[in-house]
Design an enzyme around this catalytic site. Structure first.
Site, PDB file in Angstrom:
ATOM      1  N   TRP A  99       0.745  -3.063  -6.997  1.00 52.12           N
ATOM      2  CA  TRP A  99       0.051  -1.930  -7.615  1.00 52.12           C
ATOM      3  C   TRP A  99       0.575  -1.647  -9.008  1.00 52.12           C
ATOM      4  O   TRP A  99      -0.197  -1.372  -9.921  1.00 52.12           O
ATOM      5  CB  TRP A  99       0.093  -0.698  -6.717  1.00 52.12           C
ATOM      6  CG  TRP A  99      -0.656  -0.955  -5.434  1.00 52.12           C
ATOM      7  CD1 TRP A  99      -0.142  -1.054  -4.178  1.00 52.12           C
ATOM      8  CD2 TRP A  99      -2.071  -1.219  -5.303  1.00 52.12           C
ATOM      9  NE1 TRP A  99      -1.133  -1.352  -3.277  1.00 52.12           N
ATOM     10  CE2 TRP A  99      -2.320  -1.451  -3.930  1.00 52.12           C
ATOM     11  CE3 TRP A  99      -3.142  -1.281  -6.205  1.00 52.12           C
ATOM     12  CZ2 TRP A  99      -3.601  -1.749  -3.443  1.00 52.12           C
ATOM     13  CZ3 TRP A  99      -4.409  -1.566  -5.727  1.00 52.12           C
ATOM     14  CH2 TRP A  99      -4.635  -1.797  -4.361  1.00 52.12           C
ATOM     15  N   ASP A 166       2.443   7.040  -9.940  1.00 53.79           N
ATOM     16  CA  ASP A 166       1.384   6.743  -8.984  1.00 53.79           C
ATOM     17  C   ASP A 166       1.982   7.084  -7.615  1.00 53.79           C
ATOM     18  O   ASP A 166       2.855   6.382  -7.122  1.00 53.79           O
ATOM     19  CB  ASP A 166       1.021   5.249  -9.080  1.00 53.79           C
ATOM     20  CG  ASP A 166       0.071   4.793  -7.968  1.00 53.79           C
ATOM     21  OD1 ASP A 166      -0.279   5.625  -7.092  1.00 53.79           O
ATOM     22  OD2 ASP A 166      -0.310   3.603  -7.965  1.00 53.79           O
ATOM     23  N   LYS A 190      -4.503   8.388   1.860  1.00 61.03           N
ATOM     24  CA  LYS A 190      -3.354   8.191   2.756  1.00 61.03           C
ATOM     25  C   LYS A 190      -2.942   9.558   3.313  1.00 61.03           C
ATOM     26  O   LYS A 190      -3.413   9.950   4.368  1.00 61.03           O
ATOM     27  CB  LYS A 190      -2.194   7.498   2.026  1.00 61.03           C
ATOM     28  CG  LYS A 190      -2.462   6.013   1.787  1.00 61.03           C
ATOM     29  CD  LYS A 190      -2.794   5.739   0.379  1.00 61.03           C
ATOM     30  CE  LYS A 190      -2.611   4.345  -0.103  1.00 61.03           C
ATOM     31  NZ  LYS A 190      -3.595   3.348   0.263  1.00 61.03           N
TER      32      LYS A 190
HETATM   33  N1  PMP Z   1      -1.574   2.519  -5.966  1.00 59.69           N
HETATM   34  C1  PMP Z   1      -1.052   2.400  -4.737  1.00 59.69           C
HETATM   35  C2  PMP Z   1       0.408   2.641  -4.542  1.00 59.69           C
HETATM   36  C3  PMP Z   1      -1.885   2.073  -3.657  1.00 59.69           C
HETATM   37  O1  PMP Z   1      -1.377   1.951  -2.423  1.00 59.69           O
HETATM   38  C4  PMP Z   1      -3.268   1.876  -3.884  1.00 59.69           C
HETATM   39  C5  PMP Z   1      -4.239   1.552  -2.763  1.00 59.69           C
HETATM   40  N2  PMP Z   1      -3.748   1.181  -1.581  1.00 59.69           N
HETATM   41  C6  PMP Z   1      -3.750   1.971  -5.187  1.00 59.69           C
HETATM   42  C7  PMP Z   1      -2.879   2.319  -6.200  1.00 59.69           C
HETATM   43  C8  PMP Z   1      -5.200   1.747  -5.492  1.00 59.69           C
HETATM   44  O2  PMP Z   1      -5.898   2.840  -5.061  1.00 59.69           O
HETATM   45  P1  PMP Z   1      -7.500   2.912  -5.054  1.00 59.69           P
HETATM   46  O3  PMP Z   1      -7.961   1.976  -4.005  1.00 59.69           O
HETATM   47  O4  PMP Z   1      -7.753   4.353  -4.733  1.00 59.69           O
HETATM   48  O5  PMP Z   1      -7.975   2.534  -6.399  1.00 59.69           O
END
Ligand code: PMP
Length: 359
Positions: A99, A166, A190
């Protein structure tokens, strides 16, 4: 019968959230309309949005000079939107896995990225600590919990430059000092509710420092969303309703302090079983082990049981534990709505499997 849900997100939500949202889908209060039918600017929906903002401020003790936004686009849109608005020349990023790598990739479209710390050298199995933060960068970006690798940082670091986190997968799971961050964001799917809504907590000063001499499409401007109270365009009303129900539920259980205690208890159950069980082990360094996403892999010589254990756990109503392809093995995502009973079921499953194979 409800299953033991360990999905990484979307994930298990609380019963009150599910019950109240299903009722609102049939009729929102006494409005004679479904939450899917009311106007987002009506007296029926506005209090939902207002309460969702107020509750998050209350639960996280958000200082008055911060704004709470509920937007579309997911955390992935924030990767780009952050850099588009605030990366003037150079930004600092901590690389802790997939991520953060995606956040870095988006930032590089708009300026230079300095990766000031990374755990890539050990396959992202630890959270880097004690790194120096350069003062000549526009901001520092971290991913506080790494959903895939199962590493987490439990402190709010002191940063001489605006700190952005994030917190997609650990928001509301521990007490945080919001004043140490210029911005916190994440997908809600989550600990905060269903997918389809993104939360942003942004300081007024930081928001006002957004770049003005770069052409930025209206929908990607933070000040526009602040001015319009997250209603510049049609917000995801059902998702915001379910998010509000989740926040009410968190508050009713004692807020983030209570969530933190539960998270410690739940994750310890699994880490302790990994210590005890001869067949499973944790791939993560002990001081970096996430309370939200717990990967567990085979100890040497047991890899051949992958499919057998998958079947064994499925028969016990356990879902969502297949490990991410980059880590292998298994991963239990144990967000706020996961219960001690869910954990007991998983631990028992690991114990019974070991007994069956090893006798
Ligand atoms: N950052 C983290 C730490 C994540 O776990 C996720 C999705 N699992 C994301 C960003 C991406 O999120 P989204 O699918 O809402 O774009």
């Amino acid at each position: 019968m409800r299953k033991h849900i360990f999905n990484a997100g979307p994930c298990k939500l609380s019963d009150p959230c599910l019950e109240n949202t299903s009722k609102a889908i049939l009729e929102l209060g006494n409005s004679g309309q479904s939450i899917m039918e009311v106007s987002h600017r009506s007296k029926d929906f506005l209090p939902v949005m207002e309460e969702a903002q107020a509750l998050l401020k209350e639960i996280l003790n958000v200082p008055d000079n911060y704004h709470v936004l509920y937007l579309g686009g997911g955390a992935s849109t924030q990767f780009a939107m952050l850099a588009m608005n605030f990366l003037k020349s150079k930004a600092a990023y901590v690389d802790t896995g997939s991520w953060s790598s995606k956040a870095i990739k988006e930032a590089q479209i708009f300026g230079k990225v300095e990766v000031i710390a990374s755990s890539k050298d050990k396959n992202y199995t630890y959270y880097p600590k004690g790194f120096a933060i350069p003062t000549d960068c526009d901001y520092l970006h971290i991913t506080s919990n790494n959903t895939i690798r199962g590493t987490e940082i439990f402190e709010d670091i002191d940063s001489p430059i605006p700190l952005i986190a994030d917190m997609s997968s650990d928001i509301l799971s521990r007490k945080i000092d919001v004043s140490k961050y210029a911005m916190i964001y994440g997908g809600a799917q989550k600990n905060m509710g269903p997918s389809g809504v993104t939360f942003v907590i942004i300081s007024d000063d930081f928001m006002k420092s957004a770049i003005t001499d770069r052409p930025i499409p209206t929908m990607f401007k933070y000040p526009i969303h602040v001015e319009n109270d997250s209603m510049y365009n049609t917000p995801p009303c059902v998702n915001i309703f379910a998010l509000r129900e989740t926040l009410k539920w968190v508050k009713s259980l004692g807020g983030v302090e209570a969530m933190e205690q539960l998270a410690i208890k739940r994750s310890n159950m699994l880490y302790q079983e990994m210590e005890r069980n001869s067949m499973f082990t944790s791939p993560v360094a002990p001081d970096s082990r996430s309370r939200m996403n717990v990967p567990f892999v085979w100890s040497e010589g047991n890899e051949q049981y992958q499919d057998q254990f998958m079947k064994f756990s499925t028969e016990r109503n356990i879902v969502g534990i297949k490990g991410h392809r980059s880590v292998g093995g298994f991963r239990a995502s144990i967000y706020n709505a996961a219960t001690i009973e869910d954990m007991e079921a998983l631990v028992k499953c690991m114990q019974d499997f070991e007994k069956q194979i090893k006798g």
